[in-house]
Design an enzyme around this catalytic site. Structure first.
Site, PDB file in Angstrom:
ATOM      1  N   ARG A 109      11.556   2.625   3.804  1.00 22.71           N
ATOM      2  CA  ARG A 109      10.694   1.815   4.657  1.00 22.71           C
ATOM      3  C   ARG A 109      11.563   0.684   5.205  1.00 22.71           C
ATOM      4  NH1 ARG A 109       4.974   0.881   5.951  1.00 22.71           N
ATOM      5  NH2 ARG A 109       4.841  -1.302   6.570  1.00 22.71           N
ATOM      6  N   ARG A 144       0.812  -1.215   0.000  1.00 19.90           N
ATOM      7  CA  ARG A 144       0.000   0.000   0.000  1.00 19.90           C
ATOM      8  C   ARG A 144       0.843   1.262   0.000  1.00 19.90           C
ATOM      9  NH1 ARG A 144      -2.316  -3.247   2.869  1.00 19.90           N
ATOM     10  NH2 ARG A 144      -0.987  -2.553   4.577  1.00 19.90           N
ATOM     11  N   THR A 145       1.800   1.322   0.901  1.00 15.82           N
ATOM     12  CA  THR A 145       2.614   2.531   1.004  1.00 15.82           C
ATOM     13  C   THR A 145       3.401   2.760  -0.291  1.00 15.82           C
ATOM     14  OG1 THR A 145       2.815   2.150   3.371  1.00 15.82           O
ATOM     15  CG2 THR A 145       4.362   3.689   2.405  1.00 15.82           C
ATOM     16  N   HIS A 200       5.399   6.499  11.270  1.00 10.81           N
ATOM     17  CA  HIS A 200       4.894   6.363   9.907  1.00 10.81           C
ATOM     18  C   HIS A 200       4.189   7.685   9.592  1.00 10.81           C
ATOM     19  CE1 HIS A 200       3.674   4.669   6.264  1.00 10.81           C
ATOM     20  NE2 HIS A 200       2.778   3.777   6.654  1.00 10.81           N
ATOM     21  N   LYS A 222      23.373  -8.942   2.225  1.00  9.98           N
ATOM     22  CA  LYS A 222      24.790  -9.278   2.325  1.00  9.98           C
ATOM     23  C   LYS A 222      25.501  -8.384   3.330  1.00  9.98           C
ATOM     24  CE  LYS A 222      24.760 -10.240  -2.558  1.00  9.98           C
ATOM     25  NZ  LYS A 222      25.035  -9.323  -3.679  1.00  9.98           N
TER      26      LYS A 222
END
Ligand SMILES: [Zn+2]
Lengths: 150, 304
Positions: B102, B52-53, B130, B81
């Protein structure tokens, strides 16, 4: 019990007006095992300024500014005296800075400071009772929860 | 007000006038502006998937005429890694004009902002912040109610671990509103938030009974009870079905009550409420595009 029963020191540092219950934590920050000379410690002393205080007398050693700053985290009202030849040469009122940089560890396991090499940064929200906030994960810690770097 | 070059990391970074200005620009962004960010590139760095974001940010950038590059799962990048957030940002800033990050790691966005010389927007950092969700929630309330001042807002669900609730409550506290926190005791709003809100003069009320407060509410903000936030899975089992709103709610509310939810839901709101005039959660999600358009334009200094 009167404070004067703790032997006076010739040269060194006296940390006074420590909250009794935090005396051992303060001693621990200073890494006493590395000191070469005697340390005198007393707690549960009567005090006019506070409920019950602790005093630490360290022979032949002077504290660094960074050590004084760490003391301020646990004992914001402590006084640090530099003693030379049984005389108080200088009296430092410890002071908690607004921001603690590289002094505390954030104990949040999912904080970026525990994953990458980042210098920790905490904002002091309140001095007494202590409340600090991690600049990164924004978690708030009280006095009994903060982890001071050695 | 100049937002050019600013980072958007936490609700704590905003003043009331910042918020009012962002809401104003978001409203303007409801109009088509297909050339506004022509030639600009957004780096969307998603260290964990969030459909969604990500879609909302991409849509916002495309609708303003910009372009998007990035990745959306750390498995496909060198991050697994051992490449650090710091190094990833140092690389990405050379390819783009603005970064959205994110990550499940709390504080990643703050560190990214320190690493980058270009603006960074936090698309969610674990249980911490958020801010674009908070802003779209605020925008939705203002849009639907035409005001924020004086509203009575109920928060329902996991108020202990729910970051959207914490951020929205802090943002709303710039206005004179009333808040009701509806949750089982174990999932109630943390005391330090209640204390902070009360110090700001906000009337706060705690209860575990939704019907006790629902008749006077203007907004009911529902959140899901998130399994991954619970340290103990047995605790989760105990509370996962604590609240399931259905049409019986309609007998206990004002005609004007609006129900919000940050989505996805997992049964807190029965689909039978979707078609009522109270449900605004899909509209709320759609508002994310206007708000993200506004933020992208603002931090790039192109809102006018
Ligand atoms: Zn942290």
């Amino acid at each position: 019990m009167k404070e004067r029963r703790i032997p006076a020191i010739k040269d060194g540092t006296v940390i006074d007006h420590i909250p009794s219950r935090d005396t051992f934590r303060i001693i621990r920050i200073l890494n006493p095992q590395e000191f070469k000379y005697p340390i005198n410690l007393a707690l549960n002393l009567d005090s006019k300024k506070m409920d019950s205080k602790g005093v630490i007398k360290i022979n032949s050693r002077f504290l660094t500014q960074s050590e004084v700053n760490k003391i301020a985290i646990l004992a914001p009202n402590a006084t640090v005296s530099i003693i030379k030849n049984y005389k108080v040469m200088e009296k430092i009122q410890v002071k908690l800075p607004e921001e603690l940089v590289g002094v505390l560890n954030c104990t949040n396991p999912v904080c970026i400071t525990s994953k990458e090499i980042v210098i920790s940064k905490f904002k002091v929200l309140r001095e007494e009772p202590l409340e600090v906030k991690c600049h990164y994960c924004e978690r708030v810690y009280g006095k009994d929860e903060v982890e001071i770097k050695r | 007000m100049n937002f050019k070059g600013r980072d958007v990391i936490s609700v704590r970074d905003f003043s009331k006038s910042d918020l009012i200005y962002i809401l104003k620009i978001a409203k303007e962004m409801e109009k088509e502006k297909p050339k506004l960010l022509d030639g600009k590139i957004l780096a969307a760095l998603f260290f964990e998937p969030s459909t969604r974001t990500r879609l909302s940010f991409e849509s916002a950038m495309f609708r303003l005429g910009g372009k998007v590059l990035g990745f959306s799962d750390e498995k496909v990048t060198s991050v697994k890694k051992g490449e650090t957030v710091w190094d990833t940002i140092k690389m990405a800033e050379r390819y783009s004009d603005v970064i959205v990050i994110r990550s499940p790691v709390e504080g990643s966005a703050r560190l990214a902002a320190e690493a980058a010389s270009i603006p960074v927007i936090n698309g969610g950092d674990g249980a911490n912040q958020h801010p674009t969700q908070m802003l779209l929630d605020l925008y939705t309330i203002q849009k639907i109610k035409k005001k924020i001042e004086g509203l009575k807002i109920g928060f329902l669900g996991d108020l202990k671990y729910g970051r959207t609730v914490h951020s929205l409550a802090i943002a709303l506290s710039f206005w004179k509103v009333e808040m009701c926190f509806i949750a089982p005791d174990a999932l109630q709003m943390p005391e330090h938030y209640i204390k902070e809100l009360r110090e700001k003069g906000i009337k706060c009320h705690k209860t575990s009974d939704v019907f006790e407060v629902s008749p006077k509410l203007d907004i009911l903000y529902v959140t899901r009870i998130q399994q991954e936030r619970f340290p103990d899975p047995l605790e989760y089992e105990k509370y996962k079905n604590a609240y399931r709103l259905d049409i019986t709610l309609l007998d206990h509310i004002k005609k004007e009550l609006k129900i919000m939810h940050p989505l996805p839901r997992v049964g807190e709101i029965n689909a039978e409420l979707d078609d009522t005039e109270h449900a605004i959660y899909f509209e709320q999600a759609a508002n994310g595009v206007a708000v993200r358009k506004a933020l992208l334009a603002l931090v790039l200094g192109k809102e006018k």
